[in-house]
Design a protein around this motif. Structure first.
Motif, PDB file in Angstrom:
ATOM      1  N   UNK A  31       0.845  -1.200   0.000  1.00 45.62           N
ATOM      2  CA  UNK A  31       0.000   0.000   0.000  1.00 45.62           C
ATOM      3  C   UNK A  31       0.880   1.250   0.000  1.00 45.62           C
ATOM      4  N   UNK A  32       0.638   2.125  -0.971  1.00 43.89           N
ATOM      5  CA  UNK A  32       1.384   3.372  -1.069  1.00 43.89           C
ATOM      6  C   UNK A  32       0.510   4.604  -0.854  1.00 43.89           C
ATOM      7  N   UNK A  33      -0.813   4.414  -0.894  1.00 41.19           N
ATOM      8  CA  UNK A  33      -1.735   5.536  -0.751  1.00 41.19           C
ATOM      9  C   UNK A  33      -2.931   5.111   0.091  1.00 41.19           C
ATOM     10  N   UNK A  34      -3.481   6.049   0.832  1.00 39.73           N
ATOM     11  CA  UNK A  34      -4.673   5.808   1.640  1.00 39.73           C
ATOM     12  C   UNK A  34      -5.679   6.916   1.335  1.00 39.73           C
ATOM     13  N   UNK A  35      -6.897   6.521   0.962  1.00 42.47           N
ATOM     14  CA  UNK A  35      -7.936   7.475   0.552  1.00 42.47           C
ATOM     15  C   UNK A  35      -9.155   7.279   1.441  1.00 42.47           C
ATOM     16  N   UNK A 152       4.645   7.682   7.451  1.00 39.39           N
ATOM     17  CA  UNK A 152       5.030   6.530   6.627  1.00 39.39           C
ATOM     18  C   UNK A 152       5.201   6.912   5.154  1.00 39.39           C
ATOM     19  N   UNK A 153       5.118   8.209   4.864  1.00 41.44           N
ATOM     20  CA  UNK A 153       5.248   8.713   3.491  1.00 41.44           C
ATOM     21  C   UNK A 153       4.159   8.166   2.573  1.00 41.44           C
ATOM     22  N   UNK A 154       2.976   7.951   3.133  1.00 39.10           N
ATOM     23  CA  UNK A 154       1.838   7.502   2.341  1.00 39.10           C
ATOM     24  C   UNK A 154       1.131   8.712   1.726  1.00 39.10           C
ATOM     25  N   UNK A 155       0.733   8.575   0.500  1.00 41.28           N
ATOM     26  CA  UNK A 155      -0.036   9.612  -0.168  1.00 41.28           C
ATOM     27  C   UNK A 155      -1.482   9.529   0.317  1.00 41.28           C
ATOM     28  N   UNK A 156      -2.082  10.669   0.638  1.00 41.67           N
ATOM     29  CA  UNK A 156      -3.438  10.710   1.173  1.00 41.67           C
ATOM     30  C   UNK A 156      -4.389  11.327   0.161  1.00 41.67           C
ATOM     31  N   UNK A 157      -5.627  10.827   0.138  1.00 41.96           N
ATOM     32  CA  UNK A 157      -6.642  11.356  -0.753  1.00 41.96           C
ATOM     33  C   UNK A 157      -8.027  11.258  -0.156  1.00 41.96           C
ATOM     34  N   UNK A 211      -4.256   7.645  -8.822  1.00 39.04           N
ATOM     35  CA  UNK A 211      -3.683   6.699  -7.865  1.00 39.04           C
ATOM     36  C   UNK A 211      -3.664   5.306  -8.497  1.00 39.04           C
ATOM     37  N   UNK A 212      -2.689   4.491  -8.112  1.00 42.53           N
ATOM     38  CA  UNK A 212      -2.658   3.091  -8.527  1.00 42.53           C
ATOM     39  C   UNK A 212      -3.638   2.317  -7.650  1.00 42.53           C
ATOM     40  N   UNK A 213      -4.772   1.840  -8.187  1.00 43.98           N
ATOM     41  CA  UNK A 213      -5.771   1.179  -7.334  1.00 43.98           C
ATOM     42  C   UNK A 213      -5.207   0.010  -6.523  1.00 43.98           C
ATOM     43  N   UNK A 214      -4.346  -0.802  -7.138  1.00 48.18           N
ATOM     44  CA  UNK A 214      -3.827  -1.975  -6.445  1.00 48.18           C
ATOM     45  C   UNK A 214      -2.945  -1.603  -5.252  1.00 48.18           C
ATOM     46  N   UNK A 215      -2.428  -0.370  -5.251  1.00 50.27           N
ATOM     47  CA  UNK A 215      -1.553   0.081  -4.171  1.00 50.27           C
ATOM     48  C   UNK A 215      -2.230   1.120  -3.287  1.00 50.27           C
ATOM     49  N   UNK A 216      -3.570   1.209  -3.387  1.00 50.13           N
ATOM     50  CA  UNK A 216      -4.330   2.216  -2.645  1.00 50.13           C
ATOM     51  C   UNK A 216      -5.384   1.558  -1.778  1.00 50.13           C
ATOM     52  N   UNK A 217      -5.433   1.950  -0.503  1.00 48.27           N
ATOM     53  CA  UNK A 217      -6.469   1.497   0.418  1.00 48.27           C
ATOM     54  C   UNK A 217      -7.521   2.585   0.526  1.00 48.27           C
ATOM     55  N   UNK A 229     -18.232   0.369  -4.909  1.00 50.24           N
ATOM     56  CA  UNK A 229     -17.655   1.011  -6.094  1.00 50.24           C
ATOM     57  C   UNK A 229     -16.128   1.039  -6.059  1.00 50.24           C
ATOM     58  N   UNK A 230     -15.543   1.157  -4.876  1.00 54.45           N
ATOM     59  CA  UNK A 230     -14.079   1.157  -4.795  1.00 54.45           C
ATOM     60  C   UNK A 230     -13.516  -0.180  -5.266  1.00 54.45           C
ATOM     61  N   UNK A 231     -14.135  -1.275  -4.829  1.00 49.68           N
ATOM     62  CA  UNK A 231     -13.665  -2.593  -5.258  1.00 49.68           C
ATOM     63  C   UNK A 231     -13.890  -2.800  -6.753  1.00 49.68           C
ATOM     64  N   UNK A 232     -14.997  -2.328  -7.271  1.00 49.26           N
ATOM     65  CA  UNK A 232     -15.266  -2.474  -8.708  1.00 49.26           C
ATOM     66  C   UNK A 232     -14.229  -1.739  -9.553  1.00 49.26           C
ATOM     67  N   UNK A 233     -13.605  -0.733  -8.967  1.00 48.35           N
ATOM     68  CA  UNK A 233     -12.597   0.047  -9.687  1.00 48.35           C
ATOM     69  C   UNK A 233     -11.185  -0.447  -9.374  1.00 48.35           C
ATOM     70  N   UNK A 234     -11.074  -1.491  -8.561  1.00 45.39           N
ATOM     71  CA  UNK A 234      -9.784  -2.127  -8.337  1.00 45.39           C
ATOM     72  C   UNK A 234      -9.049  -1.736  -7.075  1.00 45.39           C
ATOM     73  N   UNK A 235      -9.667  -0.946  -6.201  1.00 47.71           N
ATOM     74  CA  UNK A 235      -8.993  -0.498  -4.989  1.00 47.71           C
ATOM     75  C   UNK A 235      -9.079  -1.544  -3.877  1.00 47.71           C
ATOM     76  N   UNK A 236      -8.085  -1.564  -3.010  1.00 44.61           N
ATOM     77  CA  UNK A 236      -8.171  -2.294  -1.750  1.00 44.61           C
ATOM     78  C   UNK A 236      -9.121  -1.504  -0.843  1.00 44.61           C
ATOM     79  N   UNK A 237      -9.782  -2.181   0.091  1.00 45.09           N
ATOM     80  CA  UNK A 237     -10.817  -1.485   0.858  1.00 45.09           C
ATOM     81  C   UNK A 237     -10.786  -1.817   2.340  1.00 45.09           C
ATOM     82  N   UNK A 238     -11.196  -0.829   3.140  1.00 48.46           N
ATOM     83  CA  UNK A 238     -11.380  -0.991   4.577  1.00 48.46           C
ATOM     84  C   UNK A 238     -12.743  -0.416   4.932  1.00 48.46           C
TER      85      UNK A 238
END
Length: 280
Positions: A31-35, A152-157, A211-217, A229-238
């Motif tokens: 994971x490189x980004x958290x939205x 952690x140098x994570x990109x936020x969105x 953002x890279x969906x596979x590397x974004x939570x 919708x986040x999963x349908x677009x390829x994102x990891x989800x919480x």
């Protein structure tokens, strides 16, 4: 008075209500980004979400909002006219092929207020009403959790159903703008700007362009509007289950029958705990 000052004047502390759903934590690598979603995830919403207001309170809150700005409320049926203006705006968007239309609330208030109300008072009027009908407060450990992710140098969105006043909640309640908290302006995606709301995947597709969906939570409190919708677009989800007011499991909705988030958190601090493989 700034928008943040107006919001702060109305704000009162709120505590989350524990939900019955338990945590489901596991390490998330790469994971490189958290939205985030905002209402019900970063911000406690007294009604559970933006735009959810009890019918009985609408008219009185509208009249009080006009009076707070020294304006005589327009005569009769304010709540009914307000709802009718929203439905008409949504219908126009549906005619353009938008399945989940969103309104620009300033346009609704401009139409409701009439020519006697100057343009400069439309935004304060909308904020006065929103503060009276949807009290808000930061979710516990919000500032600390964002600081941990930034460390952690994570990109936020952000991807959120929202209106123009939503970003002003953060300087009002935390004393810092979203930009100062680590959210670049171009990484904030709001429904009112697209005139399209969640669960449309359009917001997430715009996110995927940045953002890279596979590397974004992606983190939200609604299984249909956030996780599906986040999963349908390829994102990891919480799924955030930290407040029973806003937790939406959408039981019985066939769209989410096979939707399972990667993790379930009840405290924002748990997000950083799961990101074992995130950059530091």
């Amino acid at each position: 008075m700034t928008h943040a000052e107006r919001i702060r004047r109305h704000a009162r502390p709120l505590d989350p209500i524990p939900a019955s759903l338990g945590v489901k934590l596991s390490p998330l690598t790469g994971i490189k980004s958290v939205v985030f979603d905002i209402y019900g995830t970063l911000i406690i919403s007294g009604t559970g979400d933006i735009g959810l207001v009890a019918e009985a309170s609408k008219g009185e809150a509208m009249a009080d909002s006009f009076r707070a700005l020294g304006i005589a409320p327009p005569a009769g049926g304010l709540a009914e006219r307000f709802d009718a203006l929203i439905r008409a705006a949504q219908d126009r968007r549906r005619q353009d092929g938008i399945e989940y239309p969103e309104v620009e609330i300033r346009e609704v208030w401009r139409a409701l207020a009439g020519e006697a109300v100057p343009d400069a008072l439309i935004e304060p009027l909308a904020i006065e009403y929103e503060c009276r009908t949807n009290p808000v407060w930061p979710m516990p450990h919000l500032a600390e959790s964002l600081a941990n992710l930034r460390a952690r140098d994570l990109r936020l969105g952000i991807v959120s159903n929202a209106q123009f006043y939503t970003p002003h909640l953060f300087p009002a309640l935390l004393g810092e703008s979203l930009e100062a908290l680590g959210f670049a302006p171009d990484d904030q995606i709001y429904s009112y700007e697209l005139r399209e709301g969640k669960p449309s995947t359009a917001l997430y597709e715009r996110l995927a362009a940045r953002f890279d969906p596979a590397a974004t939570l992606y983190i939200g409190n609604d299984l249909l509007k956030d996780i599906w919708p986040a999963q349908r677009t390829g994102f990891r989800t919480a799924l955030f289950a930290g407040d029973a007011r806003s937790l939406r499991l959408r039981e019985g909705d066939p769209r989410v029958a096979d939707t399972t988030p990667d993790i379930v958190v009840t405290d924002l601090r748990q997000i950083a705990d799961c990101l074992a493989g995130a950059p530091r």
